[in-house]
Design a protein around this motif. Sequence first.
Motif, short mmCIF file in Angstrom:
data_model
loop_
_atom_site.label_atom_id
_atom_site.label_comp_id
_atom_site.label_asym_id
_atom_site.label_seq_id
_atom_site.Cartn_x
_atom_site.Cartn_y
_atom_site.Cartn_z
N LEU A 52 4.29 -26.21 -1.98
CA LEU A 52 4.12 -26.42 -3.42
C LEU A 52 5.02 -25.49 -4.22
O LEU A 52 5.68 -25.91 -5.18
CB LEU A 52 2.66 -26.22 -3.81
CG LEU A 52 1.65 -27.28 -3.34
CD1 LEU A 52 0.23 -26.87 -3.71
CD2 LEU A 52 1.99 -28.64 -3.92
N SER A 69 1.73 -32.35 -5.06
CA SER A 69 0.41 -32.02 -4.53
C SER A 69 -0.39 -33.24 -4.05
O SER A 69 -1.02 -33.18 -2.99
CB SER A 69 -0.40 -31.23 -5.56
OG SER A 69 -1.65 -30.86 -5.04
N LYS A 80 -6.99 -26.40 -2.21
CA LYS A 80 -5.77 -27.06 -2.66
C LYS A 80 -5.56 -26.84 -4.15
O LYS A 80 -4.44 -26.55 -4.60
CB LYS A 80 -5.84 -28.56 -2.34
CG LYS A 80 -4.60 -29.35 -2.75
CD LYS A 80 -4.77 -30.81 -2.36
CE LYS A 80 -3.60 -31.64 -2.80
NZ LYS A 80 -3.76 -33.07 -2.44
N GLU A 84 -2.51 -24.98 -6.08
CA GLU A 84 -1.76 -25.57 -7.18
C GLU A 84 -1.61 -24.58 -8.32
O GLU A 84 -0.51 -24.39 -8.86
CB GLU A 84 -2.46 -26.84 -7.68
CG GLU A 84 -2.40 -28.02 -6.74
CD GLU A 84 -3.27 -29.17 -7.22
OE1 GLU A 84 -3.94 -29.00 -8.27
OE2 GLU A 84 -3.29 -30.22 -6.56
#
Length: 269
Positions: A52, A69, A80, A84
């Motif tokens: 990412l 993502s 997750k 992000e």
Amino acid sequence: GIILLGFRLNLEKLAAAGVKTILVAAIGVTGTIILTYWLSRKFGAEDELAILSACGCGICGAAAVMGVSPQIETDNEERKRENEVLAVAVVCVMGTVFTLVEIGIKPLLGLTDPQFGIVAGGSLHEIAHAVAAGGAFGEASLDNALIMKLSRVLLLAPVALIVGYWYQHRLIVESEEEHTKEPKKLPIPWFLGGFILTSVLGTFLPFSPAFLGALVQAAYIFLGMAMAALGVSVNFKVIFKRGGAVFGAAVISSTCLLAFMIIMSKIFF
């Protein structure tokens, strides 16, 4: 803000820039993603956070992080989301710092204003960062910064597709059950469509300079609001706790990207 900024871009100038702009953008994006990912993993960052952050540094900051993502399969959605936020924070901080650095060292680089626009658009993470740096040195610099930056943004869709295929392939190898999973929807930066439309209108319709100037000023206001909002999203506690590896990787890769774009601008522009 980005859509309104399209009135600032003359498509005839974009056509004059030629294929070399896309090729330089593709090399810069590919190299930055690979280097950032490799360094992040070497420094101990987890895989998901590394990819990412790499895409954010290589393509277009927060928009790239949020675009890539959804292509990543995971069993821990909460983790997750945390990754992000952390990746967005890292690329936003790095982009802001490098915006100030590039504006500060511009007189030392021996670059013309148009060449500096190429460097800004090719090395800074957010579109707003490229606009801020390019716009600091006149219209020619801003035009080139927009052209170069948007050449990188156009690579978001193919990069997301490649990342999605890579992750799904890895999961299929690990578990036969992954054969039943449907591929994720490819993220499309729809704002690019609006930007292209306003670019067409601004290039070929006889708008008055005053009217176009007012629209561009409105774009600057909206982009300034967007940068402030990105600043609000930065959580330094999270960066200090888990982001040391990706932050260090981003510093190195962003410096390498800046050096690459300076060389490219001097050779080809």
